[in-house]
Design a protein around this motif. Sequence first.
Motif, PDB file in Angstrom:
ATOM      1  N   CYS A  25       9.632  57.101 -81.872  1.00  0.00           N
ATOM      2  CA  CYS A  25       9.129  56.054 -82.747  1.00  0.00           C
ATOM      3  C   CYS A  25       8.647  56.642 -84.069  1.00  0.00           C
ATOM      4  O   CYS A  25       7.882  57.591 -84.097  1.00  0.00           O
ATOM      5  CB  CYS A  25       7.966  55.324 -82.084  1.00  0.00           C
ATOM      6  SG  CYS A  25       8.475  54.462 -80.614  1.00  0.00           S
ATOM      7  N   THR A  26       9.095  56.056 -85.154  1.00  0.00           N
ATOM      8  CA  THR A  26       8.636  56.498 -86.467  1.00  0.00           C
ATOM      9  C   THR A  26       7.967  55.353 -87.181  1.00  0.00           C
ATOM     10  O   THR A  26       7.982  55.248 -88.389  1.00  0.00           O
ATOM     11  CB  THR A  26       9.825  56.976 -87.315  1.00  0.00           C
ATOM     12  OG1 THR A  26      10.761  55.895 -87.392  1.00  0.00           O
ATOM     13  CG2 THR A  26      10.486  58.172 -86.702  1.00  0.00           C
ATOM     14  N   GLY A  27       7.351  54.472 -86.384  1.00  0.00           N
ATOM     15  CA  GLY A  27       6.775  53.275 -86.998  1.00  0.00           C
ATOM     16  C   GLY A  27       6.944  52.251 -85.929  1.00  0.00           C
ATOM     17  O   GLY A  27       6.883  52.569 -84.745  1.00  0.00           O
ATOM     18  N   SER A  28       7.196  51.017 -86.280  1.00  0.00           N
ATOM     19  CA  SER A  28       7.469  50.091 -85.199  1.00  0.00           C
ATOM     20  C   SER A  28       8.949  50.127 -84.851  1.00  0.00           C
ATOM     21  O   SER A  28       9.404  49.460 -83.934  1.00  0.00           O
ATOM     22  CB  SER A  28       7.027  48.684 -85.567  1.00  0.00           C
ATOM     23  OG  SER A  28       7.831  48.206 -86.613  1.00  0.00           O
ATOM     24  N   GLU A  29       9.693  50.959 -85.602  1.00  0.00           N
ATOM     25  CA  GLU A  29      11.087  51.185 -85.236  1.00  0.00           C
ATOM     26  C   GLU A  29      11.140  52.445 -84.394  1.00  0.00           C
ATOM     27  O   GLU A  29      10.471  53.424 -84.699  1.00  0.00           O
ATOM     28  CB  GLU A  29      11.926  51.442 -86.505  1.00  0.00           C
ATOM     29  CG  GLU A  29      11.687  50.463 -87.606  1.00  0.00           C
ATOM     30  CD  GLU A  29      12.577  49.254 -87.486  1.00  0.00           C
ATOM     31  OE1 GLU A  29      13.730  49.431 -87.104  1.00  0.00           O
ATOM     32  OE2 GLU A  29      12.108  48.148 -87.781  1.00  0.00           O
ATOM     33  N   CYS A  30      11.948  52.429 -83.367  1.00  0.00           N
ATOM     34  CA  CYS A  30      12.026  53.624 -82.522  1.00  0.00           C
ATOM     35  C   CYS A  30      13.462  54.107 -82.453  1.00  0.00           C
ATOM     36  O   CYS A  30      14.097  54.036 -81.403  1.00  0.00           O
ATOM     37  CB  CYS A  30      11.470  53.323 -81.123  1.00  0.00           C
ATOM     38  SG  CYS A  30       9.724  52.973 -81.179  1.00  0.00           S
ATOM     39  N   ASN A  53       5.742  60.819 -89.647  1.00  0.00           N
ATOM     40  CA  ASN A  53       5.349  59.686 -88.815  1.00  0.00           C
ATOM     41  C   ASN A  53       5.416  60.031 -87.343  1.00  0.00           C
ATOM     42  O   ASN A  53       4.582  59.616 -86.545  1.00  0.00           O
ATOM     43  CB  ASN A  53       6.270  58.492 -89.087  1.00  0.00           C
ATOM     44  CG  ASN A  53       5.904  57.799 -90.384  1.00  0.00           C
ATOM     45  OD1 ASN A  53       4.927  58.146 -91.015  1.00  0.00           O
ATOM     46  ND2 ASN A  53       6.699  56.827 -90.776  1.00  0.00           N
ATOM     47  N   THR A  59       0.941  61.031 -85.127  1.00  0.00           N
ATOM     48  CA  THR A  59       0.496  59.758 -84.575  1.00  0.00           C
ATOM     49  C   THR A  59      -1.013  59.816 -84.391  1.00  0.00           C
ATOM     50  O   THR A  59      -1.574  60.844 -84.055  1.00  0.00           O
ATOM     51  CB  THR A  59       1.149  59.513 -83.211  1.00  0.00           C
ATOM     52  OG1 THR A  59       0.858  60.626 -82.392  1.00  0.00           O
ATOM     53  CG2 THR A  59       2.625  59.346 -83.363  1.00  0.00           C
TER      54      THR A  59
END
Lengths: 286, 300, 415
Positions: free
Chosen positions: A67-72, A239, A243
């Motif tokens: 995951c690099t955000g809410s995109e994985c 990102n 975390t």
Amino acid sequence: MGNSSMSIGRYAIYACLIIFAVLYLMPLYVMITTSLKDIEEIRQGNLLSLPAAPTLYAWAKAWGSACTGSECEGLAPFFFNSIRIVVPAVLISTLIGALNGYVLAKWRFRGSEFLFAALLFGCFIPFQVILLPMARLLATFGLANTVTGLVLVHVIYGVAFTTLFFRNFYVSVPTELVKAAQLDGANFFQIFRHIFLPISLPIFTVTIIWQFTQIWNDFLFGVVYSGQGTQPITVALNNLVNTSVGGKEYNVDMAAALIAALPTLVVYVLAGKYFVRGLTAGAVKG
Amino acid sequence: MHQNVKKQSVLDLLEAWLPKIIMAPTTLAMIVCMYGFIAWTGALSFTKSRMLPQWDFVGFIQYEKLFANPRWDVAMSNLVVFGVLFIAISLLIGLVLAIFLDQKIRGEGAIRTIYLYPMAVSFVVTGTAWKWILNPGLGIEKMVRDLGFTDFEFRWLVDQEMAIYTIVIAAVWQSSGFVMAMFLAGLRSVDDSLIKAAQIDGASAWQSYWHVILPILRPVFFSAIVILSHIAIKSFDLVQALTGGGPGYASDLPANFMYTFAFNRAQMGIGAASAMVMLFGVLAILVPYLYSELRGSNRG
Amino acid sequence: MLNRSIAACFAAASLVALPVQASEVEVLHWWTSGGEAKSVASLKSSLEKRGVSWQDFAVAGGGGENAMTVLKSRAVSGNPPTAAQIKGPDIQEWGELGFLASIDDVAKKNNWDGVLPGVVSDVMKYQGKYVAAPVNVHRVNWLWANPEVFRKAGATIPTTWADFMVQAKKIQDAGYIALAHGGQAWQDNTVFEAVVLGVGGAEYYKKAFVELDMDALNSSTTDEVFKVFGELRQFIDANAPGRDWNVATSMVINGEAGMQIMGDWAKGEFAVAGKTVGTDFVCVAAPGTSDGFTFNVDSFAFFQQSDVNKQSAQKAMAEEILGTNFQEVFNLNKGSIPARLGMARAKFDTCAHDSMNAFVSTAQSGGLVPSFAHGMAVPGAVAGAITDVATNYFNSDTSAADGKAQLVAAIQAAM
């Protein structure tokens, strides 16, 4: 100067070189072995031990599903973003540096040395200082948060070093050659094309390698000036690794860092020889 | 004929101006994007800007606050310590390794690659890797203790006094290979006849290096120092990744101070002031050096 | 990424009967771990059902530091994101600079004033109008303990700071680490904050660290605070500097250490490790703070947009954030409690129930205080100054008197 004393001296030299080689390799070794271990083994184990049951889990996850955000989606999409940014930036800054170096070496005019010094000194601004005013500037030209804008920023701040490399290299070309060519009727660009360009492979190599490394590894400009869907891999790596909550998967972090570093590592391993050759040919001589 | 002459002179004029035309874009970019922004920052340091630039001028207050801030003292002294050690040690290691590698070593290519590759890695990655290695509980200290030396201590990373030296270690690791490559290139281009002449005159290997070769390498020293200083001043990512500026703020550097105050604490005014002080410090040291070297190379 | 969002948008649009333009929200945040991604996913999907697509804009690092830098440059260049994860007094600062959009109509329509406690809604407003939507409420003043370690050391869970010193000594003598701690500036500050509240009480806390009253800061209470904080130095292990907070939590989880002072997000670590509250671990208020609640509220602030579609997308997002569905799902995942009062409690665990009870009771008694260690109480400059003093004090052997002097000087310089 008997054979035996030379051997001792040479053994000492070899020993020294090998010790340093081990020291230089140690962090890479740690990163690779950690990326191949599973998370339990990392928690219990020793930093320097070999993985008991090597697995590519961390690599697969770092590339495709971390995951690099809410995109994985892992680092894969960002890898290609970086390429889109780095290639034009390296090429353009190198070309401009070549022409600038040519001018500063052989076509000096009043104030050109001062210009060169001013350019060199300008390199020393910490980049944090220019973040906001550059953002405003890019916005005025409608380039805010575009790939073009980011490439432009990299070019502007890379030209000082590329100019340095080319100027130092071209300075060692005998001025008589230029004068002779001028007498023969050749103009500015013809001299460049026929005399300077053919011998410039080493310096192009050095400059391209240097610029590629600087721009590929850049985080600050990348995070501030990139736009939606065009963020470079350094932003994604940050990102992934930084975390704020949640268990850290150190193996995934290391694999991700290695993936992000892979292109530059490959470049240095494959082209390192040309790098030194280029430096030998005079990239950084007076 | 008349027209030809006119055309010729126009072209000549163009050609005379061509170098300046070529340099023009770079010069413009430099004036605006380097010096213009420095001036902008300078102006900002006289305002009471908080989160974003606000042009209410308040004189030297930000500078007063800056110099009264204990954290700034730590950052500046750290920069001196770090800068001097980083540059000196990198130069030394780079030179020594280059001299050794120049002795017709077997496997030179491989060893050279090993010394060079750290440069390819970003500061973030370097900082993260070294953070692990230097961690007392996870890294070197634990490993040596596991080997049986139970009293071994290597806790610089967590020691207020010593944390800055860990940054030196990581930075030297990253950059000394590049310095080595530069020196190696410089050594390779030294004329053999010079060395032979020195040896005929009875100089030992050591003396021929010290008196003949090193002076010839002076331009390489110059370039290396310029590049290393540049890296030292920009060492922001490395500090963030390796120590976070800690323990406390013992390993803070001016670039980190500036970033934190300008962007995280909504104190752009002080951030700008710190940037200006940093720049002037660098100016004071580098300009004399650049001036002397460039004039020297012009004469030479 | 962009293609997927557009595709999702079209898909959503075809499901909804009303004519929907491709509206989207670009959201700046720093929730980049797998767990957080799950929490955000519910918001994303409910927005997509309304025809609003989500453009993710994640920038991790420093608990928002990098994100704030990017936000400022975006603001300066004239295209701020639709929403950004901003909290505390920063909301007012952005409002003052004129960047925030009012979502008051959504607030009135959904009776936000009625479902949010006054302390929280005040932070979300600028000049009386809502400009931000609260996502959760974290309680920061928790003490997490491993009962097994206590049992073996013959110690009891402390309820005052004086008692803490006694019990910690027992744990240490038994061969365990008394206080698991990560030596990062914000963690040092979190412990400092717990000491301030526990030693000084809520009134002192508010006067000195929220109102920044110099008399309160110069009082002997501050001496006492620093003295207690200084005594804690001996109870952490030497490897603390630089350690991440969750590594410290794992020290409590696997019985190396007895206690940790950390906010409620630590609960997630215990959950992931499969530990049950009551048996494997215990959550109590940090010593001396049982009638206090230090709150940290994450929120999204909305930036003015000229595009009408973006405006309606913002309002949709604001509405969803305070909706019961999102509040429940998000907070279950994150370990915090809903910002919205009166939610169903069944799915939350006992620590969360304690938290919810304390939230309501302290709101009435005056023990509900904003966390200065987490950017809720004072502007960034002052918070940073306090952090510098606290972390420097904790990592050196500065005397309590000097600590107080430094604190006063630093706060004055930062104001």
